[in-house]
Enzyme design. Sequence first.
Site, PDB file in Angstrom:
ATOM      1  N   LYS A 135     -77.294 -30.868   1.708  1.00  0.00           N
ATOM      2  CA  LYS A 135     -77.069 -30.822   3.148  1.00  0.00           C
ATOM      3  C   LYS A 135     -76.866 -32.228   3.672  1.00  0.00           C
ATOM      4  CE  LYS A 135     -78.040 -27.591   6.653  1.00  0.00           C
ATOM      5  NZ  LYS A 135     -78.896 -26.607   7.252  1.00  0.00           N
ATOM      6  N   THR A 181     -89.027 -12.946 -12.831  1.00  0.00           N
ATOM      7  CA  THR A 181     -87.986 -13.947 -12.572  1.00  0.00           C
ATOM      8  C   THR A 181     -88.527 -15.323 -12.933  1.00  0.00           C
ATOM      9  OG1 THR A 181     -88.737 -14.261 -10.331  1.00  0.00           O
ATOM     10  CG2 THR A 181     -86.999 -12.665 -10.646  1.00  0.00           C
ATOM     11  N   GLU A 198     -83.174  -9.395 -10.088  1.00  0.00           N
ATOM     12  CA  GLU A 198     -83.417  -8.384  -9.050  1.00  0.00           C
ATOM     13  C   GLU A 198     -82.259  -7.396  -8.923  1.00  0.00           C
ATOM     14  OE1 GLU A 198     -83.916 -11.572  -8.890  1.00  0.00           O
ATOM     15  OE2 GLU A 198     -85.633 -12.119  -7.649  1.00  0.00           O
ATOM     16  N   TRP A 230     -73.069 -28.314   4.814  1.00  0.00           N
ATOM     17  CA  TRP A 230     -73.348 -27.940   3.436  1.00  0.00           C
ATOM     18  C   TRP A 230     -72.258 -28.416   2.473  1.00  0.00           C
ATOM     19  CZ3 TRP A 230     -74.859 -22.110   4.298  1.00  0.00           C
ATOM     20  CH2 TRP A 230     -76.157 -22.064   4.818  1.00  0.00           C
TER      21      TRP A 230
END
Length: 563
Positions: A456, A190, A339, A461
């Site tokens: 944030k 990754t 993944e 959020w």
Amino acid sequence: MRSTMMDVPLTLPYVLERVQRYFPHGTVTSLLAAGMDAEGRPIPAKHRYTYADMARRAKQLANALVEAGVRPGDRVATIATNSYRHLEAYFAIPCVGAVLHTVNIRLHPEQIVYIVNHAGDKVLLIDNVLARLLPAILPHCPTLEKVVIMGPVPQQIPGALDYDTWISGQPDTFTYPEIDERAAAGMCYTSGTTGNPKGVVYSHRSIVLHNLGMTHPSGFMIAEGDTVLPVVPMFHVMAWGMPWAVPMVGANSVFASVFSDGPNLARLLAEEKVTVTAGVPTIWMGLLAEIERAREAGEPYDLSGLRELVVGGSAAPEALIRAFDRHGLRIVHAWGMTETSPFGTVSRLPAGVPHDSDEGYRVRAKQGRVPPLVDVRVIDDENRDVPSDGRSMGRLVIRGNWISGGYYGDETASRNSLVELRGPFGTEQWFDTGDIATIDEAGYISIQDRAKDLVKSGGEWISSVDLENALMGHPAVAQAAVIAVPHPKWDERPLAVVVLREGAQATPEDLRAHLEPRFARWWLPDAYEFVESIPIGSTGKFMKRELRDRFRDYRLESADSPA
Ligand code: AMP
């Protein structure tokens, strides 16, 4: 009571035999670099052969690998673009029981060295156009015993072999070793936004099941009669598994190697009558510009055969989906990650919803639903499912037969990537994606952010992805990335970094007015920075980390924004 069913291993040799037996006439077309023009640009040349040719040469390569001492479990690296030779390697390496390790060609040589050493690669197959990387890599990779150059060897690299010569004397039949379906067949690292890159290892079984998912009607509906051009690179998440899935069902393959720019892609899609193609949003933005240029110039491309342009890797802005619709071209939005092999979700419309209705666009801009054999949940900080209301944000977790349960040689990262949750089948391990999402009643997920990219503000959020997509819907905006910058009162506030279209003009006030009707006031970016370009990373995504570094000391003028 035991069933009476046979237990046939799900392995890639089975897929290769199927391709050779049932689809020998299927074609593989590759646009390759035949040299450089006076300005140093690659000159495109087409190569075409059949799956019968591919299977024969893959078996020759398999024999060459065995002769070179490659044994089951050994890792064989490729540093290569999308082409027929790379396809041969995709089949040959797993079919000798070895592990195909595709290395991202856009990484810095130091990172390449790290992952080649971490994987312990024994043999390296590298494209001739990338051979310039070798001097920076080879002296630092002691496990590499052999280097083979794919395509005419450009300059003398001591000890390197020419791929075609290497395989040419080998028999074109091959006796497969016994392969456990759970054995490693492929691996990818990754991009690693923090710390070192992490290796994901796919099994034969996971790849074969993923092939079925990719070609399934709730996936990408690929079948014989299709011609598929994965622009997604074979060096990043195995080109979404398409190099295996497409031949397995007898569809034709088209590869574009280094030619992923708008004009070359548009020409290739038209000439080869491609029906399905897949890439990241930036690729389709380039294609769209070329389609629009050609139409205005009165020489439109004939893309009437193109059924779907699958987009994933980053969020597909609704404006992009609508823009392609205006040319009669259908964008299909999908989500996944290294993944997840990578097919995680795809946004297919519920029955009866027209694709060009407001509801259709709303759904198509989401990342969609899971196919059979995969499941997702969205959970809060206490690992409880958030309400399926399409509004509540939480961590996206995923589970299934082609979802990774850990990382190669990294126990800490493996442990940290999993979360134990209770469900109808008892307590199970789920993979924590690091993405923040909402999920609605019908199970459609909408990615709001990478956890680390969220803004944030005052403990709440803000989705940078939502803001970016809306900004990219403004006619003057070519690209937009929203990042968090420090704020004395609210901790973080959103800053919009914007690239305007050529010749277009827009002020911060214009952009704010564009966003105002769509978002709560406290979501609106505090500032807009106009830049020439946004850095794009090795996998075609905005490099927000670089932007965050660049604007780390940014001082917001308004000391207390959210109203
Ligand atoms: P990679 O493993 O490099 O393919 O990166 C996977 C990540 O890309 C995911 O975890 C998401 O953050 C992002 N991603 C992939 N597809 C999408 C999509 N359709 N919309 C938004 N983000 C996406």
